[in-house]
Write an enzyme that holds these catalytic residues in place. Structure first.
Site, PDB file in Angstrom:
ATOM      1  N   HIS A   1       0.839  -1.210   0.000  1.00  0.00           N
ATOM      2  CA  HIS A   1       0.000   0.000   0.000  1.00  0.00           C
ATOM      3  C   HIS A   1       0.871   1.256   0.000  1.00  0.00           C
ATOM      4  O   HIS A   1       2.004   1.229   0.482  1.00  0.00           O
ATOM      5  CB  HIS A   1      -0.842   0.059   1.282  1.00  0.00           C
TER       6      HIS A   1
ATOM      7  N   CYS B   1      -2.596   0.924   9.864  1.00  0.00           N
ATOM      8  CA  CYS B   1      -3.620  -0.054   9.418  1.00  0.00           C
ATOM      9  C   CYS B   1      -4.569  -0.473  10.515  1.00  0.00           C
ATOM     10  O   CYS B   1      -5.657  -0.941  10.234  1.00  0.00           O
ATOM     11  CB  CYS B   1      -3.021  -1.361   8.913  1.00  0.00           C
TER      12      CYS B   1
HETATM   13  C1  CIR Z   1      -3.384  -7.605   3.800  1.00  0.00           C
HETATM   14  O1  CIR Z   1      -2.576  -8.136   3.035  1.00  0.00           O
HETATM   15  O2  CIR Z   1      -4.402  -7.062   3.396  1.00  0.00           O
HETATM   16  C2  CIR Z   1      -3.114  -7.655   5.280  1.00  0.00           C
HETATM   17  N1  CIR Z   1      -2.437  -8.857   5.606  1.00  0.00           N
HETATM   18  C3  CIR Z   1      -2.284  -6.464   5.710  1.00  0.00           C
HETATM   19  C4  CIR Z   1      -3.014  -5.177   5.563  1.00  0.00           C
HETATM   20  C5  CIR Z   1      -2.277  -4.025   6.091  1.00  0.00           C
HETATM   21  N2  CIR Z   1      -3.051  -2.852   5.975  1.00  0.00           N
HETATM   22  C6  CIR Z   1      -2.580  -1.653   5.767  1.00  0.00           C
HETATM   23  O3  CIR Z   1      -1.396  -1.476   5.576  1.00  0.00           O
HETATM   24  N3  CIR Z   1      -3.443  -0.653   5.694  1.00  0.00           N
END
Ligand code: CIR
Length: 255
Positions: free
Chosen positions: A162, A249
């Site tokens: 991201h 996140c």
């Molecule tokens: C994913 O791959 O969607 C989750 N394991 C990690 C998401 C992390 N989210 C973020 O950086 N906003």
């Protein structure tokens, strides 16, 4: 930024099955992940936020990463449609949590948006065009927030999950960015605090109410934020990082 409230969600029993780009050599220790999450919640409280803790969703391993489910600004919550199909059912309960005090807008196929790609700095949304957020997703952010007075700048994201993996908002005109990860031209007109590529993980920080919550062990980033007069809280994030997660996140901040 200033905020009064944070929405978070506890770590699922199934957290070991979180979606990851490159599986870690060592399995996630769920008990330790929960302890790290609890410290995160405590840090948000120390930053003056009222924390709304939603219960874990064990059927959804990644559900603690609430940031990805909604973009909130100007009294409006845009509920996303994740670029990771396995994550799409996380959003409904976030919509429910936000519905009482926000106008709720939705995202329909073929648009995909992950909140981790959407960084609001002042009234500008920087939207990472990544494997998770497509052109229709960025257009949806513009469609919802444009008429409310916000603008959208799209930023290519290549080597990371991201945009906010290596960039975060320090205040309404300043971003923290890891060198060589996001094209600096995207931030023309904004102040940029750069951290070395080796400290890229620490470029994701929660900066709120004069406090910077940062990943532990990144001395140069910590010092750069301290020099700006921010109070620092450092957190260990080993298990969260194994799931490709970082600090922003795990919360949705509300004014
Ligand atoms: C994913 O791959 O969607 C989750 N394991 C990690 C998401 C992390 N989210 C973020 O950086 N906003």
């Amino acid at each position: 930024m200033r905020a009064t409230k944070a929405i978070v969600r506890g770590i699922s029993a199934s957290f070991r099955d979180a979606v990851v780009m490159h599986p870690a050599a060592e399995a996630i220790d769920v008990a330790r992940a929960r302890a790290q999450h609890a410290q995160y919640v405590e840090a948000l409280r120390e930053a003056g936020l009222e924390v709304v803790e939603l219960p874990p969703l064990d059927a959804h391993p990644d559900a603690c990463f609430v940031e990805d489910c909604a973009l909130v600004a100007r009294g409006t919550a845009l509920i996303t449609r994740s670029g990771a199909p396995s994550r799409r059912n996380e959003a409904d309960s976030i919509a429910e949590a936000l519905a009482a005090k926000h106008r709720v807008a939705r995202t329909q196929a073929p648009a995909t948006i992950d909140g981790g790609d959407c960084m609001r700095v002042g009234t500008t949304w920087f939207v990472g065009r990544s494997a998770r957020t497509n052109a229709a997703g960025a257009a949806r952010v513009r469609e919802v927030f444009g008429p409310l007075g916000d603008s959208v700048i799209e930023v290519p994201v290549r080597d990371f999950l991201h945009l906010k993996c290596t960039a975060s908002c320090i205040d309404e005109r300043t971003v923290l960015v890891a060198e060589g990860t996001v094209d600096r031209a995207a931030f023309a007109g904004f102040d940029v605090v750069t951290v070395a590529r080796e400290e890229a993980y620490a470029a994701n920080a929660v900066v709120v109410n004069g406090t910077a919550i940062v990943a532990k062990g990144y001395a140069a980033t910590r010092a750069a934020l301290e020099r700006r007069g921010l109070r620092i809280i450092e957190l260990a994030l080993s298990e969260i990082a194994k799931a490709d997660g970082s600090l922003t996140c795990m919360s949705i901040l509300l004014p």
